[in-house]
Design a protein around this motif. Structure first.
Motif, PDB file in Angstrom:
ATOM      1  N   ASN A  25       0.800  -1.226   0.000  1.00  0.00           N
ATOM      2  CA  ASN A  25       0.000   0.000   0.000  1.00  0.00           C
ATOM      3  C   ASN A  25       0.838   1.285   0.000  1.00  0.00           C
ATOM      4  O   ASN A  25       0.503   2.224  -0.724  1.00  0.00           O
ATOM      5  CB  ASN A  25      -0.983   0.003   1.168  1.00  0.00           C
ATOM      6  N   PRO A  26       1.927   1.361   0.787  1.00  0.00           N
ATOM      7  CA  PRO A  26       2.741   2.591   0.721  1.00  0.00           C
ATOM      8  C   PRO A  26       3.318   2.847  -0.674  1.00  0.00           C
ATOM      9  O   PRO A  26       3.396   4.002  -1.106  1.00  0.00           O
ATOM     10  CB  PRO A  26       3.860   2.322   1.739  1.00  0.00           C
ATOM     11  N   ILE A  27       3.688   1.780  -1.381  1.00  0.00           N
ATOM     12  CA  ILE A  27       4.221   1.937  -2.741  1.00  0.00           C
ATOM     13  C   ILE A  27       3.121   2.441  -3.666  1.00  0.00           C
ATOM     14  O   ILE A  27       3.348   3.326  -4.505  1.00  0.00           O
ATOM     15  CB  ILE A  27       4.793   0.600  -3.258  1.00  0.00           C
ATOM     16  N   MET A  28       1.922   1.889  -3.517  1.00  0.00           N
ATOM     17  CA  MET A  28       0.804   2.317  -4.351  1.00  0.00           C
ATOM     18  C   MET A  28       0.412   3.761  -4.059  1.00  0.00           C
ATOM     19  O   MET A  28       0.068   4.518  -4.979  1.00  0.00           O
ATOM     20  CB  MET A  28      -0.393   1.385  -4.151  1.00  0.00           C
ATOM     21  N   ARG A  29       0.481   4.159  -2.800  1.00  0.00           N
ATOM     22  CA  ARG A  29       0.229   5.566  -2.461  1.00  0.00           C
ATOM     23  C   ARG A  29       1.252   6.470  -3.135  1.00  0.00           C
ATOM     24  O   ARG A  29       0.918   7.545  -3.635  1.00  0.00           O
ATOM     25  CB  ARG A  29       0.292   5.774  -0.936  1.00  0.00           C
ATOM     26  N   LEU A  30       2.495   6.021  -3.126  1.00  0.00           N
ATOM     27  CA  LEU A  30       3.573   6.793  -3.755  1.00  0.00           C
ATOM     28  C   LEU A  30       3.319   6.963  -5.252  1.00  0.00           C
ATOM     29  O   LEU A  30       3.412   8.078  -5.785  1.00  0.00           O
ATOM     30  CB  LEU A  30       4.913   6.083  -3.517  1.00  0.00           C
ATOM     31  N   ALA A  35       4.195   9.988  -8.195  1.00  0.00           N
ATOM     32  CA  ALA A  35       4.990   9.558  -9.355  1.00  0.00           C
ATOM     33  C   ALA A  35       4.823  10.482 -10.549  1.00  0.00           C
ATOM     34  O   ALA A  35       5.714  10.585 -11.396  1.00  0.00           O
ATOM     35  CB  ALA A  35       4.630   8.123  -9.749  1.00  0.00           C
ATOM     36  N   GLU A  36       3.704  11.208 -10.616  1.00  0.00           N
ATOM     37  CA  GLU A  36       3.506  12.136 -11.733  1.00  0.00           C
ATOM     38  C   GLU A  36       4.598  13.209 -11.766  1.00  0.00           C
ATOM     39  O   GLU A  36       4.957  13.717 -12.835  1.00  0.00           O
ATOM     40  CB  GLU A  36       2.137  12.788 -11.662  1.00  0.00           C
ATOM     41  N   TYR A  37       5.149  13.546 -10.593  1.00  0.00           N
ATOM     42  CA  TYR A  37       6.190  14.575 -10.542  1.00  0.00           C
ATOM     43  C   TYR A  37       7.476  14.112 -11.217  1.00  0.00           C
ATOM     44  O   TYR A  37       8.279  14.938 -11.660  1.00  0.00           O
ATOM     45  CB  TYR A  37       6.451  14.988  -9.094  1.00  0.00           C
ATOM     46  N   LEU A  93      -7.073   4.771  -0.053  1.00  0.00           N
ATOM     47  CA  LEU A  93      -5.760   4.925   0.562  1.00  0.00           C
ATOM     48  C   LEU A  93      -5.175   6.323   0.432  1.00  0.00           C
ATOM     49  O   LEU A  93      -4.174   6.636   1.079  1.00  0.00           O
ATOM     50  CB  LEU A  93      -4.782   3.913  -0.052  1.00  0.00           C
ATOM     51  N   ILE A  94      -5.764   7.165  -0.420  1.00  0.00           N
ATOM     52  CA  ILE A  94      -5.313   8.553  -0.554  1.00  0.00           C
ATOM     53  C   ILE A  94      -6.531   9.462  -0.540  1.00  0.00           C
ATOM     54  O   ILE A  94      -7.624   9.055  -0.928  1.00  0.00           O
ATOM     55  CB  ILE A  94      -4.497   8.784  -1.848  1.00  0.00           C
ATOM     56  N   SER A  95      -6.344  10.674  -0.061  1.00  0.00           N
ATOM     57  CA  SER A  95      -7.453  11.624  -0.064  1.00  0.00           C
ATOM     58  C   SER A  95      -7.638  12.183  -1.473  1.00  0.00           C
ATOM     59  O   SER A  95      -6.668  12.308  -2.228  1.00  0.00           O
ATOM     60  CB  SER A  95      -7.185  12.760   0.921  1.00  0.00           C
ATOM     61  N   HIS A  96      -8.879  12.510  -1.791  1.00  0.00           N
ATOM     62  CA  HIS A  96      -9.161  13.039  -3.132  1.00  0.00           C
ATOM     63  C   HIS A  96     -10.498  13.755  -3.119  1.00  0.00           C
ATOM     64  O   HIS A  96     -11.450  13.284  -2.483  1.00  0.00           O
ATOM     65  CB  HIS A  96      -9.199  11.909  -4.168  1.00  0.00           C
ATOM     66  N   PRO A  97     -10.609  14.899  -3.797  1.00  0.00           N
ATOM     67  CA  PRO A  97     -11.919  15.554  -3.904  1.00  0.00           C
ATOM     68  C   PRO A  97     -12.927  14.650  -4.603  1.00  0.00           C
ATOM     69  O   PRO A  97     -12.544  13.837  -5.460  1.00  0.00           O
ATOM     70  CB  PRO A  97     -11.623  16.801  -4.766  1.00  0.00           C
ATOM     71  N   ALA A  98     -14.176  14.811  -4.271  1.00  0.00           N
ATOM     72  CA  ALA A  98     -15.229  13.981  -4.878  1.00  0.00           C
ATOM     73  C   ALA A  98     -15.688  14.606  -6.193  1.00  0.00           C
ATOM     74  O   ALA A  98     -16.870  14.905  -6.383  1.00  0.00           O
ATOM     75  CB  ALA A  98     -16.393  13.833  -3.909  1.00  0.00           C
ATOM     76  N   ASN A  99     -14.742  14.786  -7.124  1.00  0.00           N
ATOM     77  CA  ASN A  99     -15.074  15.350  -8.426  1.00  0.00           C
ATOM     78  C   ASN A  99     -15.228  14.228  -9.452  1.00  0.00           C
ATOM     79  O   ASN A  99     -15.252  13.051  -9.096  1.00  0.00           O
ATOM     80  CB  ASN A  99     -14.014  16.377  -8.862  1.00  0.00           C
ATOM     81  N   SER A 138      -2.210   2.087  -9.886  1.00  0.00           N
ATOM     82  CA  SER A 138      -2.250   2.518  -8.484  1.00  0.00           C
ATOM     83  C   SER A 138      -3.468   3.384  -8.190  1.00  0.00           C
ATOM     84  O   SER A 138      -3.961   3.394  -7.059  1.00  0.00           O
ATOM     85  CB  SER A 138      -0.978   3.284  -8.120  1.00  0.00           C
ATOM     86  N   ARG A 139      -3.955   4.099  -9.171  1.00  0.00           N
ATOM     87  CA  ARG A 139      -5.132   4.943  -8.956  1.00  0.00           C
ATOM     88  C   ARG A 139      -6.377   4.094  -8.706  1.00  0.00           C
ATOM     89  O   ARG A 139      -7.293   4.522  -7.994  1.00  0.00           O
ATOM     90  CB  ARG A 139      -5.363   5.850 -10.174  1.00  0.00           C
TER      91      ARG A 139
END
Length: 197
Positions: A25-30, A35-37, A93-99, A138-139
């Protein structure tokens, strides 16, 4: 069974891996969040190698990304889809707006740049495409996209990169315009370096 039902089934299978293989899970969060950066950094590094062909590659990738994300905005406006965590019980596992969930802008951005690189530099491009695939996967794993969201994003990104590349391959006028812009930038850059030195 509808495509939507099949999409949700595959989402459940992938998202459930977060329970089964929680050590990953930590790798998937990363991958999902940061990773886009690496792609942004890659574009900057390629640009400042100061090779004209790499600069053409970077300009193509940025034009392709602008076009692809514009298409994504239109699709998201006319075809709104809730995020998986809005309508289902998921392992988020990650926060995200509900868009809007469809298509995935992360997948678009990663695949459009990776494809642009691959069109110029096959070996390096293959590595970038693998990283893009990891981001897309991962998303889903982290609960913020359905599989169809990232597949559509990948398709849009790849198509946009290929279309822009074909434009410059087939249109001498477009290619000359691009080369003139790069040459103008390089002339300005050389003057600045001479002043600094």
């Amino acid at each position: 069974m509808s495509i939507s039902d099949l999409d949700y089934q595959w989402f459940q299978r992938i998202n459930e891996l977060g329970h089964i293989f929680s050590a990953l899970n930590p790798i998937m969060r990363l991958f999902a969040s940061y990773a886009e950066y690496v792609f942004y950094l890659g574009v900057v590094v390629y640009w400042f190698t100061r090779q004209s062909i790499k600069r053409q590659m970077v300009v193509e990738s940025l034009l392709s990304a602008s076009f692809a994300l514009g298409v994504s905005g239109l699709i998201g406006h006319y075809f709104y889809r809730d995020r998986p965590f809005v309508t289902h019980s998921v392992l988020q596992l990650i926060s995200h707006p509900a868009n809007t969930s469809f298509p995935s802008d992360h997948a678009i951005g990663a695949f459009v740049i990776a494809t642009s690189i691959w069109l110029f530099r096959r070996k390096e491009g293959t590595m970038w495409l693998l990283l893009a695939a990891c981001i897309a996967f991962s998303r889903v794993w982290t609960g913020v996209h359905y599989p169809l969201d990232v597949l559509a994003g990948a398709g849009i990104g790849i198509t946009a990169a290929a279309a822009v590349h074909q434009l410059f391959m087939r249109s001498t006028r477009a290619l000359k315009c691009l080369e003139a812009i790069i040459h103008l930038y390089e002339a300005t850059e050389s003057k600045l370096w001479r002043r600094i030195a």
